[in-house]
Write a protein that holds these residues in place. Structure first.
Motif, PDB file in Angstrom:
ATOM      1  N   LEU A 183      -5.605   8.693   3.732  1.00  0.00           N
ATOM      2  CA  LEU A 183      -7.012   8.399   3.428  1.00  0.00           C
ATOM      3  C   LEU A 183      -7.375   6.976   3.832  1.00  0.00           C
ATOM      4  O   LEU A 183      -8.473   6.706   4.325  1.00  0.00           O
ATOM      5  CB  LEU A 183      -7.280   8.597   1.927  1.00  0.00           C
ATOM      6  CG  LEU A 183      -7.346  10.052   1.441  1.00  0.00           C
ATOM      7  CD1 LEU A 183      -7.392  10.105  -0.073  1.00  0.00           C
ATOM      8  CD2 LEU A 183      -8.554  10.772   2.024  1.00  0.00           C
ATOM      9  N   LYS A 184      -6.426   6.067   3.636  1.00  0.00           N
ATOM     10  CA  LYS A 184      -6.683   4.643   3.914  1.00  0.00           C
ATOM     11  C   LYS A 184      -6.670   4.344   5.410  1.00  0.00           C
ATOM     12  O   LYS A 184      -7.459   3.523   5.908  1.00  0.00           O
ATOM     13  CB  LYS A 184      -5.615   3.803   3.204  1.00  0.00           C
ATOM     14  CG  LYS A 184      -5.980   2.335   3.060  1.00  0.00           C
ATOM     15  CD  LYS A 184      -4.990   1.655   2.121  1.00  0.00           C
ATOM     16  CE  LYS A 184      -5.374   0.191   1.937  1.00  0.00           C
ATOM     17  NZ  LYS A 184      -4.421  -0.501   1.035  1.00  0.00           N
ATOM     18  N   TYR A 185      -5.751   4.989   6.141  1.00  0.00           N
ATOM     19  CA  TYR A 185      -5.623   4.725   7.580  1.00  0.00           C
ATOM     20  C   TYR A 185      -5.712   6.026   8.381  1.00  0.00           C
ATOM     21  O   TYR A 185      -4.764   6.425   9.070  1.00  0.00           O
ATOM     22  CB  TYR A 185      -4.272   4.046   7.874  1.00  0.00           C
ATOM     23  CG  TYR A 185      -3.977   2.857   7.008  1.00  0.00           C
ATOM     24  CD1 TYR A 185      -4.671   1.650   7.179  1.00  0.00           C
ATOM     25  CD2 TYR A 185      -2.993   2.930   6.014  1.00  0.00           C
ATOM     26  CE1 TYR A 185      -4.389   0.549   6.382  1.00  0.00           C
ATOM     27  CE2 TYR A 185      -2.699   1.840   5.207  1.00  0.00           C
ATOM     28  CZ  TYR A 185      -3.404   0.649   5.388  1.00  0.00           C
ATOM     29  OH  TYR A 185      -3.129  -0.435   4.594  1.00  0.00           O
ATOM     30  N   PRO A 186      -6.845   6.724   8.311  1.00  0.00           N
ATOM     31  CA  PRO A 186      -6.929   8.050   8.961  1.00  0.00           C
ATOM     32  C   PRO A 186      -6.714   8.016  10.477  1.00  0.00           C
ATOM     33  O   PRO A 186      -6.249   9.001  11.056  1.00  0.00           O
ATOM     34  CB  PRO A 186      -8.342   8.528   8.617  1.00  0.00           C
ATOM     35  CG  PRO A 186      -9.105   7.305   8.265  1.00  0.00           C
ATOM     36  CD  PRO A 186      -8.127   6.356   7.671  1.00  0.00           C
ATOM     37  N   ASP A 187      -7.055   6.899  11.122  1.00  0.00           N
ATOM     38  CA  ASP A 187      -6.950   6.827  12.583  1.00  0.00           C
ATOM     39  C   ASP A 187      -5.765   5.997  13.050  1.00  0.00           C
ATOM     40  O   ASP A 187      -5.682   5.624  14.217  1.00  0.00           O
ATOM     41  CB  ASP A 187      -8.252   6.246  13.169  1.00  0.00           C
ATOM     42  CG  ASP A 187      -9.458   7.083  12.776  1.00  0.00           C
ATOM     43  OD1 ASP A 187      -9.335   8.325  12.799  1.00  0.00           O
ATOM     44  OD2 ASP A 187     -10.505   6.489  12.425  1.00  0.00           O
ATOM     45  N   GLN A 188      -4.851   5.679  12.122  1.00  0.00           N
ATOM     46  CA  GLN A 188      -3.689   4.862  12.484  1.00  0.00           C
ATOM     47  C   GLN A 188      -2.403   5.564  12.021  1.00  0.00           C
ATOM     48  O   GLN A 188      -1.836   5.222  10.980  1.00  0.00           O
ATOM     49  CB  GLN A 188      -3.794   3.477  11.830  1.00  0.00           C
ATOM     50  CG  GLN A 188      -5.000   2.664  12.317  1.00  0.00           C
ATOM     51  CD  GLN A 188      -5.153   1.399  11.505  1.00  0.00           C
ATOM     52  OE1 GLN A 188      -5.864   1.376  10.511  1.00  0.00           O
ATOM     53  NE2 GLN A 188      -4.476   0.339  11.922  1.00  0.00           N
ATOM     54  N   PRO A 189      -1.961   6.536  12.785  1.00  0.00           N
ATOM     55  CA  PRO A 189      -0.786   7.330  12.387  1.00  0.00           C
ATOM     56  C   PRO A 189       0.440   6.483  12.058  1.00  0.00           C
ATOM     57  O   PRO A 189       1.220   6.845  11.176  1.00  0.00           O
ATOM     58  CB  PRO A 189      -0.521   8.224  13.608  1.00  0.00           C
ATOM     59  CG  PRO A 189      -1.827   8.294  14.317  1.00  0.00           C
ATOM     60  CD  PRO A 189      -2.508   6.990  14.071  1.00  0.00           C
ATOM     61  N   GLU A 190       0.578   5.350  12.778  1.00  0.00           N
ATOM     62  CA  GLU A 190       1.761   4.522  12.524  1.00  0.00           C
ATOM     63  C   GLU A 190       1.781   3.952  11.102  1.00  0.00           C
ATOM     64  O   GLU A 190       2.839   3.617  10.563  1.00  0.00           O
ATOM     65  CB  GLU A 190       1.855   3.375  13.558  1.00  0.00           C
ATOM     66  CG  GLU A 190       0.769   2.299  13.465  1.00  0.00           C
ATOM     67  CD  GLU A 190      -0.552   2.690  14.120  1.00  0.00           C
ATOM     68  OE1 GLU A 190      -1.472   1.857  14.114  1.00  0.00           O
ATOM     69  OE2 GLU A 190      -0.659   3.832  14.635  1.00  0.00           O
TER      70      GLU A 190
END
Length: 520
Positions: free
Chosen positions: A64-71
């Motif tokens: 939820l916090k980093y939806p576009d940052q898989p790493e």
């Protein structure tokens, strides 16, 4: 209903050697620590569930916090994977399943079947297969039922089938997950037979299975799909009708047609073909599907398969028998497309020879099927030119088919007499058995086939054809038998006709047999 007994399938063996070695090392570690059950108690279970819930929460928050940052959420996914792997140890202590349900862990586990990361969903599939494995649940009926009830209540069927639709056979891990999804469904049916209809009511599993058996290429998942389809159809008129409405008869015929002029290459492929014929025979139970079978030229296809004399020869006879039982249009089509010549060649014992066919039981089953098929023809074609063509077969070559019929009559009669004597001896040995059980034992020993042979002889006698009547009388005399012997068999058959198809149909069937008895 005779369909092949469903055997538990070998587990998917596509995992590589390294994984097998890891499994062995885990097994050794467990063995060194006394036993899996010793390691597991309620306290350990609570720790495992708490740790899993914590990692799940961390993963949800990171996504939820980093939806576009898989790493940024990759590490939490690895940790979640490890927690799901740890939960597999629960398969070593099925007596703790009720506590697992009480801890409300099932909804959290199942929700991961919809996880964006397919690998996490695959972990859950493997976990479910381990927890519901037949060997694990053996002698643990109550815990098994509690677990399966909770899984069903929390939509496991819908979630498994939804996940199934995003998996591909082209990826080895996903191929393994497809297999284990089907295995989990089979395991749940084993514990709770009602699941067979629930999964078809609530999901699109039947459509998925139909699509799978349509694929030309053979693989282990196509084989398993054919087996699951047979299980779903086996004892369920509702599923038989449902699949018929989905064009299922046509699809199964197309799948079978791939083998009309070739044999399966392996024993696994041969088993799949048998499963497909099991599906076809189950589908042919409801009347409306018999009609679909005739319209789809199923009768013609089965005759072609018989003429080609490939491994599906006996299965084609079985399917024809199912299609013609209590369905005159299939009998009429069979005569119209010149099926009599092919059927009577089988009746006379002219069957293709192979290693499988040389087995005595195979030949007996074939005999019983072809006798049933001919009895169905006499029951379905009562008058006209088709009836004349059927009767004329018994006059050909100096009534050789009546000779064959009497040969079978004597053989099955001797077998039934031997079984009757055996049952009488058991009673003398104080083994109590009611009349119904004794009758069923005699049916299994060959009485049913003997009754059908007597019915065919009765139809020949009723035809008032002097040559046939003379031949029957001569053969009876040679065997020191009389018409009364045939009448006695027919009378017992008449008295035991059931009312499965309703009271009116029972009366009609008994009236037909009574007419034959009276003619002797």
């Amino acid at each position: 209903m005779e369909v092949s007994d469903t055997l538990k399938r070998k587990r998917y063996d596509g995992d590589n050697l390294m994984e097998a070695e890891v499994d062995l090392s885990l097994l050794e570690a467990v063995e060194k620590s006394q036993s899996a059950v010793d390691l597991l108690d309620l306290r350990t279970l609570k720790k495992l569930v708490l740790s899993f819930e914590r990692r799940l929460k961390e993963n949800i928050e990171a996504r939820l916090k980093y939806p576009d940052q898989p790493e940024r959420f990759a590490d939490s996914e690895v940790e979640l994977h490890e927690e799901l792997e740890k939960l597999k140890i629960l398969a070593g202590a099925p007596e703790l399943y009720p506590e697992l349900v009480n801890l409300n862990a099932i909804p959290s586990i199942l929700n991961l079947l919809s996880h964006d990361n397919t690998d996490i969903a695959i972990d859950v599939v493997h976990l479910l297969e381990d927890l519901t494995d037949e060997d694990v649940l053996e002698d643990n009926d109550d815990p098994a039922r509690i677990l399966v009830d909770s899984l069903i209540e929390n939509n496991v069927l819908e979630l498994l089938v939804q996940n199934l639709q995003r998996l591909s056979d082209k990826d080895p891990d996903e191929m393994s997950a497809i297999y284990n999804t089907l295995a989990s469904i089979e395991n749940m049916i084993e514990v709770k037979p009602a699941v067979a209809e629930l999964v078809c009511e609530r999901t699109k599993l039947l459509r998925w299975l139909l699509a799978k058996i349509k694929v030309r290429e053979f693989d282990s998942n196509k084989q398993y799909a054919s087996e699951i389809l047979a299980i779903l159809l086996q004892n369920s008129p509702a599923n038989q009708k449902r699949l018929g409405q989905m064009n299922g008869v046509d699809v199964v015929l197309q799948a079978v047609a791939m083998y009309k002029s070739k044999d399966p290459k392996t024993s696994d492929e041969e088993e799949m073909l048998e499963n497909l014929f099991d599906c076809l025979c189950c589908l042919l139970m409801p009347l409306e599907n018999k009609e679909r079978f005739v319209k789809a030229e199923g009768v013609e296809l089965m005759i072609i398969i018989m003429k080609q004399k490939k491994s599906a020869y006996a299965s084609a006879i079985r399917a024809l028998d199912f299609s013609m039982t209590k369905y005159p249009p299939a009998c009429e089509r069979f005569v119209d497309v010149l099926g009599l010549k092919t059927a009577f060649a089988a009746f006379m014992g002219k069957i293709p020879i192979s290693k499988k066919n040389k087995k005595e039981r195979y030949q007996e089953e074939l005999e019983e099927r072809i006798v049933s098929l001919i009895a169905s023809l006499f029951g379905g074609i009562l008058r006209g030119s088709r009836r004349e063509r059927l009767l004329s077969k018994f006059v050909e070559n100096e009534c050789e088919k009546i000779d064959r019929l009497m040969e079978l009559y004597i053989r099955y009669s001797d077998r039934v007499k031997a079984e009757t004597q055996r049952l009488e001896q058991l009673e003398l040995d104080d083994l109590e058995m009611d009349e119904e059980e004794k009758y069923n034992r005699r049916l299994e020993s060959g009485l049913y086939t003997l009754q059908l042979i007597a019915v065919i002889l009765g139809h020949l006698w009723c035809s008032e054809h002097s040559q046939m009547k003379a031949r029957i009388e001569l053969l009876l005399k040679q065997q020191k038998l009389t018409k009364k012997d045939i009448k006695d068999i027919l009378q017992e058959y008449h008295d035991n006709i059931g009312d499965l198809d309703g009271a009116e149909e029972k009366e009609r069937a008994q009236a037909r047999i009574q007419k034959i008895i009276s003619s002797f």
